[in-house]
Design a protein around this motif. Structure first.
Motif, PDB file in Angstrom:
ATOM      1  N   SER A   1      42.389  48.031  28.536  1.00 16.11           N
ATOM      2  CA  SER A   1      42.645  47.689  29.931  1.00 16.11           C
ATOM      3  C   SER A   1      41.398  47.048  30.541  1.00 16.11           C
ATOM      4  O   SER A   1      40.351  47.677  30.643  1.00 16.11           O
ATOM      5  CB  SER A   1      43.013  48.959  30.716  1.00 16.11           C
ATOM      6  OG  SER A   1      43.164  48.646  32.090  1.00 16.11           O
ATOM      7  N   ARG A   2      41.531  45.799  30.895  1.00 14.25           N
ATOM      8  CA  ARG A   2      40.430  45.089  31.563  1.00 14.25           C
ATOM      9  C   ARG A   2      40.984  44.512  32.868  1.00 14.25           C
ATOM     10  O   ARG A   2      40.876  43.322  33.158  1.00 14.25           O
ATOM     11  CB  ARG A   2      39.867  43.998  30.646  1.00 14.25           C
ATOM     12  CG  ARG A   2      39.399  44.551  29.316  1.00 14.25           C
ATOM     13  CD  ARG A   2      38.953  43.485  28.349  1.00 14.25           C
ATOM     14  NE  ARG A   2      37.562  43.135  28.511  1.00 14.25           N
ATOM     15  CZ  ARG A   2      36.907  42.260  27.742  1.00 14.25           C
ATOM     16  NH1 ARG A   2      37.555  41.653  26.757  1.00 14.25           N
ATOM     17  NH2 ARG A   2      35.638  41.980  27.943  1.00 14.25           N
ATOM     18  N   SER A   3      41.592  45.402  33.627  1.00 11.79           N
ATOM     19  CA  SER A   3      42.301  45.013  34.853  1.00 11.79           C
ATOM     20  C   SER A   3      41.392  44.317  35.853  1.00 11.79           C
ATOM     21  O   SER A   3      41.840  43.451  36.615  1.00 11.79           O
ATOM     22  CB  SER A   3      42.948  46.240  35.500  1.00 11.79           C
ATOM     23  OG  SER A   3      41.983  47.257  35.723  1.00 11.79           O
ATOM     24  N   GLY A   4      40.122  44.681  35.842  1.00 12.89           N
ATOM     25  CA  GLY A   4      39.178  44.040  36.766  1.00 12.89           C
ATOM     26  C   GLY A   4      39.052  42.555  36.498  1.00 12.89           C
ATOM     27  O   GLY A   4      39.046  41.735  37.433  1.00 12.89           O
ATOM     28  N   LEU A   5      39.002  42.185  35.216  1.00 15.02           N
ATOM     29  CA  LEU A   5      38.898  40.771  34.844  1.00 15.02           C
ATOM     30  C   LEU A   5      40.205  40.035  35.105  1.00 15.02           C
ATOM     31  O   LEU A   5      40.196  38.889  35.557  1.00 15.02           O
ATOM     32  CB  LEU A   5      38.506  40.648  33.370  1.00 15.02           C
ATOM     33  CG  LEU A   5      37.033  40.925  33.044  1.00 15.02           C
ATOM     34  CD1 LEU A   5      36.822  40.991  31.540  1.00 15.02           C
ATOM     35  CD2 LEU A   5      36.130  39.862  33.659  1.00 15.02           C
ATOM     36  N   VAL A   6      41.333  40.687  34.810  1.00 19.50           N
ATOM     37  CA  VAL A   6      42.643  40.069  35.070  1.00 19.50           C
ATOM     38  C   VAL A   6      42.802  39.801  36.562  1.00 19.50           C
ATOM     39  O   VAL A   6      43.289  38.739  36.976  1.00 19.50           O
ATOM     40  CB  VAL A   6      43.792  40.963  34.555  1.00 19.50           C
ATOM     41  CG1 VAL A   6      45.143  40.379  34.958  1.00 19.50           C
ATOM     42  CG2 VAL A   6      43.721  41.106  33.043  1.00 19.50           C
ATOM     43  N   LYS A   7      42.368  40.764  37.376  1.00 24.62           N
ATOM     44  CA  LYS A   7      42.449  40.602  38.837  1.00 24.62           C
ATOM     45  C   LYS A   7      41.548  39.460  39.308  1.00 24.62           C
ATOM     46  O   LYS A   7      41.894  38.695  40.217  1.00 24.62           O
ATOM     47  CB  LYS A   7      42.052  41.911  39.524  1.00 24.62           C
ATOM     48  CG  LYS A   7      42.257  41.886  41.031  1.00 24.62           C
ATOM     49  CD  LYS A   7      41.929  43.236  41.651  1.00 24.62           C
ATOM     50  CE  LYS A   7      42.153  43.181  43.167  1.00 24.62           C
ATOM     51  NZ  LYS A   7      41.822  44.480  43.814  1.00 24.62           N
ATOM     52  N   LYS A   8      40.403  39.342  38.659  1.00 21.51           N
ATOM     53  CA  LYS A   8      39.466  38.274  39.004  1.00 21.51           C
ATOM     54  C   LYS A   8      40.080  36.900  38.711  1.00 21.51           C
ATOM     55  O   LYS A   8      39.933  35.956  39.498  1.00 21.51           O
ATOM     56  CB  LYS A   8      38.171  38.456  38.200  1.00 21.51           C
ATOM     57  CG  LYS A   8      36.979  37.717  38.756  1.00 21.51           C
ATOM     58  CD  LYS A   8      35.720  38.144  38.011  1.00 21.51           C
ATOM     59  CE  LYS A   8      34.495  37.424  38.581  1.00 21.51           C
ATOM     60  NZ  LYS A   8      33.262  37.816  37.862  1.00 21.51           N
ATOM     61  N   ILE A   9      40.777  36.794  37.576  1.00 17.92           N
ATOM     62  CA  ILE A   9      41.467  35.546  37.227  1.00 17.92           C
ATOM     63  C   ILE A   9      42.517  35.230  38.290  1.00 17.92           C
ATOM     64  O   ILE A   9      42.643  34.092  38.748  1.00 17.92           O
ATOM     65  CB  ILE A   9      42.132  35.658  35.836  1.00 17.92           C
ATOM     66  CG1 ILE A   9      41.071  35.814  34.751  1.00 17.92           C
ATOM     67  CG2 ILE A   9      43.011  34.436  35.554  1.00 17.92           C
ATOM     68  CD1 ILE A   9      41.635  36.135  33.383  1.00 17.92           C
ATOM     69  N   GLU A  10      43.265  36.252  38.671  1.00 16.65           N
ATOM     70  CA  GLU A  10      44.334  36.079  39.663  1.00 16.65           C
ATOM     71  C   GLU A  10      43.771  35.602  40.999  1.00 16.65           C
ATOM     72  O   GLU A  10      44.347  34.726  41.650  1.00 16.65           O
ATOM     73  CB  GLU A  10      45.085  37.389  39.848  1.00 16.65           C
ATOM     74  CG  GLU A  10      46.364  37.244  40.628  1.00 16.65           C
ATOM     75  CD  GLU A  10      47.287  38.433  40.462  1.00 16.65           C
ATOM     76  OE1 GLU A  10      48.391  38.377  41.003  1.00 16.65           O
ATOM     77  OE2 GLU A  10      46.905  39.407  39.796  1.00 16.65           O
TER      78      GLU A  10
END
Length: 300
Positions: free
Chosen positions: A59-68
């Motif tokens: 889970s790298r949700s922080g990076l996914v959120k950053k992309i979003e």
């Protein structure tokens, strides 16, 4: 005079009838073309993404959120580059983001080689084809010997069809240098329509390219992330003793998702000890390297 009047009336009636029929046919054709060319609201065209199952996906949700966040504002064509060394998880992150979105078109372009690059676009063109005739055109492209002519037809087709959709996402994966893809990179929304692009690359110089709006650097995993990924693949319910052993073992493994995954899958498949794996790493024979590759490919 009466006969002449009737003849005139008949001619006038025929002319009006012809005009009416002509207008009706034209309107019918226009409506047909409108609905035929208008994309289906419910249509979804998407690549098959090869990413780990959720049970072993880090889970790298922080990076996914950053992309979003970087791609959230629609401004004609929005572009983002994920930059990091090989095995950092750039492709997986791009695919994680893509799968969390509701774009009608999501396509991964394999830019690793020239052949894979063109083949990816041909697959996209085939997926965009809505009629048998369009599919036949794309399938028959290989018969055109002139490479430039073949690519001209291919990309003209893709531009026309992408523009029909209100929003799309293309992932240009494993780009060596931007100059390799520049001639085929969507940059004009008047031609390609409005969409978003993610480029994954090891080339840090891409930050200087005017066609790239944002850059996110993918760092190495933290020690906690390394342990989480390793334990999930090995299916280990950590206890204090096991946790210490894992931590000690992982200090010898590079802090990249690919390296951690290779080690975990190898240990899981061969059931050797941590010490023996370290020994194999030091010797690094061709047999060891090939077995690692085979195990990882089978696991994926």
């Amino acid at each position: 005079p009466q006969k002449h009047s009737n003849f005139f009336f008949l001619k006038k009636f025929q002319q009006l009838t012809i005009n009416w029929l002509s207008t009706t046919v034209s309107l019918s054709i226009s409506l047909f073309l409108f609905f035929a060319l208008k994309p289906n609201e419910k249509i979804s065209i998407q690549s098959e993404f090869s990413i780990p199952s959720s049970s072993i996906l880090l889970s790298r949700s922080g990076l996914v959120k950053k992309i979003e966040e970087k791609l959230s504002m629609q401004k004609e064509i929005k572009t983002l580059a994920l930059v990091g060394q090989g095995g950092a998880g750039k492709t997986t992150l791009a695919c994680q983001y893509a799968q969390s979105q509701s774009y009608q078109i999501i396509w991964e372009i394999n830019a690793e080689t020239r052949n894979s690059f063109i083949a990816s676009f041909e697959s996209l063109a085939l997926a965009l084809s809505r009629t048998e005739n369009e599919k036949r055109i794309i399938k028959n492209l290989q018969e055109i010997k002139d490479t430039n002519e073949r690519e001209k037809i291919l990309f003209s087709f893709i531009k026309i069809h992408l523009k029909k959709y209100p929003d799309w996402l293309l992932i240009f994966d494993n780009v060596d240098t931007f100059s390799d893809i520049q001639n085929y990179f969507p940059c004009d929304s008047r031609i390609w329509g409005e969409g978003k692009i993610i480029v994954t690359t090891r080339d840090e110089n891409i930050q200087n390219n005017n066609l790239i709006n944002h850059v996110i650097y993918i760092d190495e995993l933290t020690s906690i992330e390394k342990e989480q990924l390793f334990s999930s693949i090995m299916e280990i319910n950590e206890n204090d003793k096991e946790k210490d052993s894992i931590k000690a073992f992982l200090t010898h493994i590079p802090s990249l998702p690919l390296d951690i995954s290779i080690a975990a899958y190898y240990l899981k498949a061969t059931n050797i000890s941590y010490e023996q794996y370290h020994e194999n790493l030091k010797l690094y024979t061709p047999e060891f390297s090939n077995l690692q590759k085979d195990i990882l490919e089978n696991a994926n």
